[in-house]
Write a protein that holds these residues in place. Structure first.
Motif, PDB file in Angstrom:
ATOM      1  N   VAL A  25       0.835  -1.209   0.000  1.00 39.53           N
ATOM      2  CA  VAL A  25       0.000   0.000   0.000  1.00 39.53           C
ATOM      3  C   VAL A  25       0.873   1.265   0.000  1.00 39.53           C
ATOM      4  N   GLU A  79      -0.785   5.710  -7.224  1.00 41.38           N
ATOM      5  CA  GLU A  79      -1.784   4.841  -7.827  1.00 41.38           C
ATOM      6  C   GLU A  79      -3.035   4.809  -6.955  1.00 41.38           C
ATOM      7  N   ILE A  80      -2.863   4.824  -5.635  1.00 39.01           N
ATOM      8  CA  ILE A  80      -4.036   4.880  -4.776  1.00 39.01           C
ATOM      9  C   ILE A  80      -4.011   6.150  -3.926  1.00 39.01           C
ATOM     10  N   ASP A 101      -9.579   5.659  -2.257  1.00 41.35           N
ATOM     11  CA  ASP A 101      -9.559   4.204  -2.460  1.00 41.35           C
ATOM     12  C   ASP A 101      -9.570   3.424  -1.151  1.00 41.35           C
ATOM     13  N   ARG A 137     -11.686   0.324  -1.192  1.00 43.51           N
ATOM     14  CA  ARG A 137     -11.201  -0.665  -2.163  1.00 43.51           C
ATOM     15  C   ARG A 137      -9.992  -1.403  -1.602  1.00 43.51           C
ATOM     16  N   VAL A 138      -9.101  -0.649  -0.916  1.00 41.67           N
ATOM     17  CA  VAL A 138      -7.933  -1.278  -0.319  1.00 41.67           C
ATOM     18  C   VAL A 138      -8.370  -2.259   0.768  1.00 41.67           C
ATOM     19  N   LYS A 148      -9.726  -5.335  -0.873  1.00 47.40           N
ATOM     20  CA  LYS A 148      -8.641  -6.134  -1.465  1.00 47.40           C
ATOM     21  C   LYS A 148      -7.878  -6.892  -0.390  1.00 47.40           C
TER      22      LYS A 148
END
Lengths: 443, 443
Positions: B331, B339-340, B344, B347-348, B351
């Protein structure tokens, strides 16, 4: 921001306006945009672009998108894109593709390009040869500056590849000359009069990490690559090296965190793929940790007699792990930047030993006082202190030394980082701890 | 290698020959050579060099060597060096010097340069302003290419800073034009006809890590820096960005290994300084680990009744730590490359949760079978499995989420990496483990 605008236009299927917007965007941004849309939209966007912009954009896309596109394009369209694509980008793309796509690309390339592609593909991964491009300008030392500039115009290459031109004498690399020097000097001067010597070059087989170190060390814009007879066979430019630095760094961070390095993005990688890149080390480390468990089991009698002993185990093993992680990270970093090599083995040991002594004395003192205050038990405090000091020295030494040994064994030093060292130190520190407990506390 | 040769010449005090050898070496190599010799030899080497090479070499030296040299040079010599030194290098040097040396440098600079230095020094550390140079060429859109080339010649700047020139219209940045394009086109064309638009620029206050991401994303050689009114105030070149990328990488690796980032080299840093950069986190983490110890203490009765319980603690806490380190590293890396972002967060979490489930099931299965085989105790196996599964899910979620929370709190996400997460997870996993033991094993 143009990107949001374009996304709205795709959604609204306003293709005329979309084309206009796209041609005013940068290739990397168009590529980023294309990542989030469906196959159909992707093909539409791509077909709207002028060929040169299309080729540049293509080079910036993820390999997943590239594959989708290649499958969607006709042979004629693919040929047009390949004609505009730089050779090193083409090779990078091919390296990520499945065999059927590769054969389509190779078939679509013209014979000269096909030969060059095959040549570049033959260089080992992570070698200078695999990063270089064979599209560059070389000048003869007997050229005049005017001839040289004409030649540069005629060849018509990308900016990055002509900022520095290389001078050869019977194919041997003998010097370099910057575009700026050619522009500012008299046009009838000879190249040999204005060229810079000596010129630094690397061999095709040189490791790309070493090449990156040379770039950052000297701040070069480009570096010539030579074969075993000092003939220039390609050049590497700063933009490709920036990618190398990023990739190598991401690789190190992954390995230092017990993740098998991959190139994909975080969000786009599936959970299954994430799990795959993490499970191997987790399994290995979990099973290795059972050694520590086995060591502990040998002291069940002592634990039963004095359960308080267990209360200090987490502090002990964590501190050992942290000390080891610190040392290994510093040594791995210094090795990556080539500051320390095999010959510095004993200097690193000496350094880590004295750092361990300093840190150890402070940590042990704080811990000793804490135990005395909390438990009023001098023997317990002594036991923990002895074990802690030994653990710190051991973990710092192992942290410093194991990455260097890994390199000697031709492994990536980053393998020997935090997680593995923690596991190794754990069993040792638990053994030391309980042995000390048996001796000092007489249980 | 020239370096060994020069070292021998210094030793033999063959200064004539040394001068000849030095002038054929690259600045970074002369600087490296000077690191290993005494103050007297350092001054001799430096005085042997032609002024421009001396200034370039000076810029490559460590700040320790620079300080020594500045103290050894006369005012006149210092002035000569400063005249040749690039502005951004001068500022970099000043930032590392003690106050008395700074005032000598400022005094030796001419008034115009002094003003520029003070201006650059006023930009926040880690901002685009602190990395840029104010020495660049800007062209008017109404210039012809011939005028532009004349102007470039007249200004006489370094290569890196003119590969790309920036076009302004009433001081507003409106486009860019590469030196190559100017060289290959008709000399009577207007700059506005050949310039590239749109031009990407960054604000002076932009974070340098974001700037580095823009460079690598687009493969730029240079990037203009603008003030709040879109007026160009400086440019950043690829060579300085390579240094930024290296430094940011080194910083991340240090922080992720619980070391306070420093700029010095591994071998040259004293053990005391190494210890200083490591001891803070070691102390914090050691004292935090006592929480885990306190949790364990609450279960002394259970441990005394069943000492075998302790045997699975290292495996449990290590696996938790490793799972957390993996997630946080991935992360942190994705956040660094932008990218994040904050949006997000969920979403993280999703995931990491699904990765945790996959890894958890595999690890638990392997572990369950191992315990059954080794200890033939189903209840024990069940207890460890429940605790392991909870630990894996918890540590992966924390590993993914804490770096993102750190950024929201304006902290460097790398703070929330392996070592700290391990410590946090430890106490939770021990608590879960013993609670499970009480319930399942009924002790």
């Amino acid at each position: 921001m143009k990107k949001k605008e374009a996304a709205a236009l795709i959604k609204g299927r306003a293709f005329d306006k979309l084309k206009d917007t796209l041609t005013h965007m940068l290739p990397a941004d168009i590529a980023a945009l294309s990542e989030d849309c469906g196959t159909k939209e992707l093909t539409i966007i791509f077909r709207l672009l002028p060929t040169d912009l299309a080729a540049e954009t293509f080079a910036y896309m993820s390999s997943g998108r590239q594959k989708t596109l290649i499958n969607a394009l006709s042979d004629k369209e693919l040929k047009a894109v390949l004609r505009e694509l730089f050779l090193d980008d083409t090779v990078d793309i091919i390296e990520e593709m499945p065999a059927n796509v590769v054969s389509r690309i190779i078939k679509a390339a013209d014979p000269a390009k096909r030969r060059q592609i095959n040549e570049l593909l033959s260089y080992a991964e992570d070698s200078a040869g695999s990063v270089m491009t064979t599209e560059f300008v070389y000048l003869d030392k007997n050229n005049t500056v005017e001839d040289a500039l004409k030649r540069i115009k005629a060849v018509g290459l990308a900016k990055e590849t002509v900022y520095t031109c290389y001078v050869t004498d019977r194919r041997q690399l003998i010097g370099s000359v910057s575009l700026l020097d050619m522009v500012v000097c008299d046009k009838d001067k000879m190249i040999s009069d204005i060229m810079d010597t000596p010129v630094v070059s690397v061999s095709v087989s040189e490791d790309r990490e070493t090449v990156a170190n040379i770039f950052t060390r000297h701040g070069f814009a480009a570096l010539p690559v030579t074969d075993s007879e000092n003939r220039i066979v390609g050049i590497i430019t700063f933009d490709d090296i920036m990618d190398v630095i990023r990739e190598e760094n991401a690789e190190d961070i992954s390995m230092m965190s017990a993740v098998v390095p991959g190139e994909e993005s975080y969000l786009k990688t599936s959970s299954l793929k994430h799990a795959k890149s993490r499970i191997v080390w987790l399994l290995v480390l979990m099973l290795s940790a059972t050694v520590t468990g086995a060591v502990t089991s040998r002291f069940e009698a002592q634990i039963a007699a004095m359960p308080l002993l267990v209360a200090f185990m987490p502090m002990l093993t964590d501190t050992g792990g942290n000390c080891g992680s610190q040392s290994s990270a510093m040594v791995i970093r210094a090795m990556a930047s080539e500051e320390i090599g095999n010959k510095d083995f004993f200097r690193v040991m000496g350094k880590e030993f004295s750092v361990a002594l300093i840190c150890g004395v402070i940590l042990c003192a704080v811990n000793f006082i804490r135990i005395i205050i909390m438990y009023k038990n001098i023997l317990m405090a002594a036991t923990v202190t002895v074990a802690l000091m030994c653990t710190i020295i051991l973990s710092k030494l192992l942290g410093g030394v194991l990455p260097m040994l890994a390199r000697r064994m031709k492994l990536d030093p980053a393998v020997m980082s935090g997680p593995l060292i923690t596991t190794i130190v754990d069993s040792c520190s638990v053994l030391i701890y309980f042995t000390a407990a048996v001796r000092i506390l007489k249980i």
